[in-house]
Design an enzyme around this catalytic site. Structure first.
Site, short mmCIF file in Angstrom:
data_model
loop_
_atom_site.label_atom_id
_atom_site.label_comp_id
_atom_site.label_asym_id
_atom_site.label_seq_id
_atom_site.Cartn_x
_atom_site.Cartn_y
_atom_site.Cartn_z
N ASN A 117 -7.82 -73.96 -45.45
CA ASN A 117 -8.92 -74.17 -46.39
C ASN A 117 -9.59 -72.87 -46.84
O ASN A 117 -10.73 -72.87 -47.28
CB ASN A 117 -9.95 -75.15 -45.81
CG ASN A 117 -10.42 -74.74 -44.43
OD1 ASN A 117 -10.20 -73.61 -44.01
ND2 ASN A 117 -11.07 -75.64 -43.73
N ARG A 256 -20.32 -69.57 -39.90
CA ARG A 256 -20.91 -70.47 -38.91
C ARG A 256 -22.42 -70.24 -38.89
O ARG A 256 -22.87 -69.10 -38.92
CB ARG A 256 -20.33 -70.22 -37.50
CG ARG A 256 -18.93 -70.76 -37.29
CD ARG A 256 -18.84 -72.28 -37.38
NE ARG A 256 -17.48 -72.79 -37.26
CZ ARG A 256 -16.73 -73.20 -38.29
NH1 ARG A 256 -17.19 -73.15 -39.53
NH2 ARG A 256 -15.51 -73.65 -38.09
N GLN A 285 -24.63 -79.36 -35.88
CA GLN A 285 -24.13 -80.25 -36.93
C GLN A 285 -23.89 -81.64 -36.37
O GLN A 285 -23.26 -81.74 -35.33
CB GLN A 285 -22.85 -79.67 -37.52
CG GLN A 285 -23.11 -78.36 -38.25
CD GLN A 285 -21.95 -77.88 -39.10
OE1 GLN A 285 -22.07 -76.88 -39.76
NE2 GLN A 285 -20.83 -78.56 -39.11
N HIS A 309 -21.84 -79.28 -44.46
CA HIS A 309 -20.60 -78.54 -44.20
C HIS A 309 -19.43 -79.18 -44.95
O HIS A 309 -18.78 -80.07 -44.43
CB HIS A 309 -20.35 -78.56 -42.67
CG HIS A 309 -19.28 -77.61 -42.23
ND1 HIS A 309 -19.07 -77.31 -40.91
CD2 HIS A 309 -18.36 -76.88 -42.92
CE1 HIS A 309 -18.07 -76.45 -40.81
NE2 HIS A 309 -17.62 -76.18 -42.01
P1 NAD Z 1 -9.59 -64.79 -40.21
O1 NAD Z 1 -9.23 -64.84 -38.76
O2 NAD Z 1 -8.50 -64.69 -41.22
O3 NAD Z 1 -10.60 -63.57 -40.47
C1 NAD Z 1 -11.70 -63.33 -39.68
C2 NAD Z 1 -12.03 -61.85 -39.78
O4 NAD Z 1 -13.30 -61.63 -39.15
C3 NAD Z 1 -11.01 -60.95 -39.08
O5 NAD Z 1 -10.57 -59.94 -39.97
C4 NAD Z 1 -11.79 -60.36 -37.90
O6 NAD Z 1 -11.38 -59.05 -37.55
C5 NAD Z 1 -13.21 -60.39 -38.47
N1 NAD Z 1 -14.24 -60.29 -37.43
C6 NAD Z 1 -14.30 -60.89 -36.22
N2 NAD Z 1 -15.40 -60.50 -35.56
C7 NAD Z 1 -16.07 -59.65 -36.37
C8 NAD Z 1 -17.26 -58.91 -36.24
N3 NAD Z 1 -17.97 -58.93 -35.10
N4 NAD Z 1 -17.66 -58.16 -37.28
C9 NAD Z 1 -16.92 -58.08 -38.41
N5 NAD Z 1 -15.76 -58.74 -38.59
C10 NAD Z 1 -15.33 -59.51 -37.57
O7 NAD Z 1 -10.48 -66.09 -40.46
P2 NAD Z 1 -10.79 -66.82 -41.84
O8 NAD Z 1 -9.73 -67.81 -42.15
O9 NAD Z 1 -11.14 -65.78 -42.85
O10 NAD Z 1 -12.09 -67.65 -41.42
C11 NAD Z 1 -13.26 -66.98 -40.97
C12 NAD Z 1 -14.25 -68.00 -40.44
O11 NAD Z 1 -14.75 -68.79 -41.53
C13 NAD Z 1 -13.68 -69.03 -39.47
O12 NAD Z 1 -13.58 -68.53 -38.16
C14 NAD Z 1 -14.69 -70.15 -39.58
O13 NAD Z 1 -15.75 -69.93 -38.68
C15 NAD Z 1 -15.20 -70.03 -41.01
N6 NAD Z 1 -14.71 -71.13 -41.87
C16 NAD Z 1 -15.63 -71.98 -42.44
C17 NAD Z 1 -15.20 -73.05 -43.21
C18 NAD Z 1 -16.17 -73.98 -43.88
O14 NAD Z 1 -15.79 -75.08 -44.28
N7 NAD Z 1 -17.40 -73.60 -44.04
C19 NAD Z 1 -13.82 -73.27 -43.40
C20 NAD Z 1 -12.91 -72.35 -42.85
C21 NAD Z 1 -13.37 -71.30 -42.07
#
Ligand code: NAD
Length: 358
Positions: A117, A256, A285, A309
């Site tokens: 997503n 989050r 949530q 959400h």
């Molecule tokens: P991803 O794993 O592709 O990317 C996450 C990035 O965050 C990585 O590059 C990682 O190095 C970086 N990261 C981790 N800790 C960090 C920090 N302390 N400071 C800076 N960067 C940091 O994940 P993604 O697919 O891009 O998704 C990211 C997040 O988005 C998910 O973990 C989830 O919590 C959230 N998400 C929300 C929804 C929604 O419906 N709202 C849907 C999908 C994902």
């Protein structure tokens, strides 16, 4: 084997719209397939407290399926009671509702449908940035009220062109947000992430990495949060960090809720330190009716773009994460290897670097 799924109830909408696959009614479209193989499939939205379906069945379930949209919080305590549990599958992206360190200790695998997503969320982020910068919500509310006072909304409306936009976390979503912002001619696109973007990716979007978080936020007109929730990001955007933001910056968080401090954000919006806050994720949530993020406003009475959400649960996304969940389950049942990008915790521990530097 017992397979337990905690999904949200979709009510009438889910009965009318079978593509709402992430609901207790439509059950990810996998009930028949699971039962044909002789497995038991328990599906419920009831997830809180010791008498909930979640806590009653977790003690002997072998597979747990949860969604981040209605998270069954799998704490270390529950993990210690889940004697039979071998694998947790997140139907979506983001597994912070599971105590990952406790899962590592017990050798329980945790998998997500990575990428399922990320476009859905990136589009929502771009929309949220625009609606805050352009002061859209108060303008629309004015129209519904029957009023027409252009200057009342124009006094806090800007162009995105020429602004500096930065993402905390430049993974799948963060990268796609910056990629989608390219045609808006922002002054600069920045990112803060302990993992640098591959050279070709940074070049494609012309993004500059800033390695110090305070320096990063102090340069941004718009900050968007796109990193997972883990020990290193819980409460990351707190009163201290907000004081380093540019006065009147906009903040968008679809990652989050708990990455941003609830009260510090509300106070920053109220004082005008932030001009706007938008997103779809909450520290609990479903969010309680009186959660301050539902109604908080900036001094001009706008700046709130909060929604439930749903950014990552468009019908397109639901089709992808339902298919992905089935494929993970299929691999598990056939004892076949999983797609490496889906594995958060494998049999031998963390297999991703995204949930913190270890
Ligand atoms: P991803 O794993 O592709 O990317 C996450 C990035 O965050 C990585 O590059 C990682 O190095 C970086 N990261 C981790 N800790 C960090 C920090 N302390 N400071 C800076 N960067 C940091 O994940 P993604 O697919 O891009 O998704 C990211 C997040 O988005 C998910 O973990 C989830 O919590 C959230 N998400 C929300 C929804 C929604 O419906 N709202 C849907 C999908 C994902």
């Amino acid at each position: 084997m017992k397979i337990l799924a905690i999904l949200y109830s979709g009510g009438e909408a889910a009965r009318q719209e079978p593509r709402l696959l992430g609901t207790t009614e439509n059950q990810l479209g996998i009930r028949e397939w699971i039962e044909k193989q002789g497995h038991e499939f328990i599906v419920s939205e009831d997830k809180e407290g010791p008498d909930s379906v979640f806590q009653k069945h977790i003690v002997d379930a072998e597979v747990l399926i949860t969604t981040p949209f209605h998270p069954g919080y799998l704490t270390a305590d529950l993990i210690s009671k889940a004697k039979n549990l071998k694998i947790c599958i997140t139907a979506g992206v983001g597994s912070d509702h599971i105590d990952l360190n406790a899962a590592v200790e017990r050798g329980i695998e945790v998998l997500e449908v990575s990428g399922s997503n990320v476009v859905s969320v990136a589009e929502h982020v771009v929309m949220s940035i625009l609606l805050l910068v352009r002061n859209f919500v108060p303008a629309h509310e004015m129209i519904e009220r029957g009023d027409w006072q252009v200057s009342e909304v124009a006094r806090n409306a800007y162009d995105l062109e020429g602004k500096v936009v930065g993402t905390i976390g430049a993974g799948r979503i963060g990268f796609r947000v910056l990629q989608r912002l390219r045609p808006f001619d922002c002054k600069e696109l920045l990112y803060y992430d302990y993992a640098p973007l591959p050279e070709h990716a940074a070049k494609e979007i012309n993004a500059r990495r800033v390695e110090d978080l305070k320096e990063f936020v102090s340069q941004c007109d718009v900050v968007t949060v796109n990193c997972p929730l883990h020990e290193g990001t819980r409460g990351l955007v707190n009163a201290e960090l907000l004081s380093h933001f540019k006065k009147g910056a906009w903040l968008v968080n679809t990652a989050r809720g708990a990455i941003c401090d609830r009260d510090a954000v509300a106070a920053a919006l109220k004082s005008g330190q932030l001009s706007g806050y938008s997103g779809d994720v909450w520290n609990v949530q479903p969010a309680p009716k009186d959660h301050i993020w539902r109604t908080m406003k900036n001094p001009l009475g706008g700046g709130n773009g909060m929604v439930p959400h749903y950014s990552g649960t468009t019908l397109d996304a639901q089709a992808r994460y339902a298919a992905g969940t089935k494929s993970i389950l299929e691999n598990y049942l056939a004892n076949s290897p999983q797609e490496p990008q889906n594995v958060i915790v494998g049999r031998k521990g963390y297999e991703t670097k995204a949930y913190g530097q270890r």
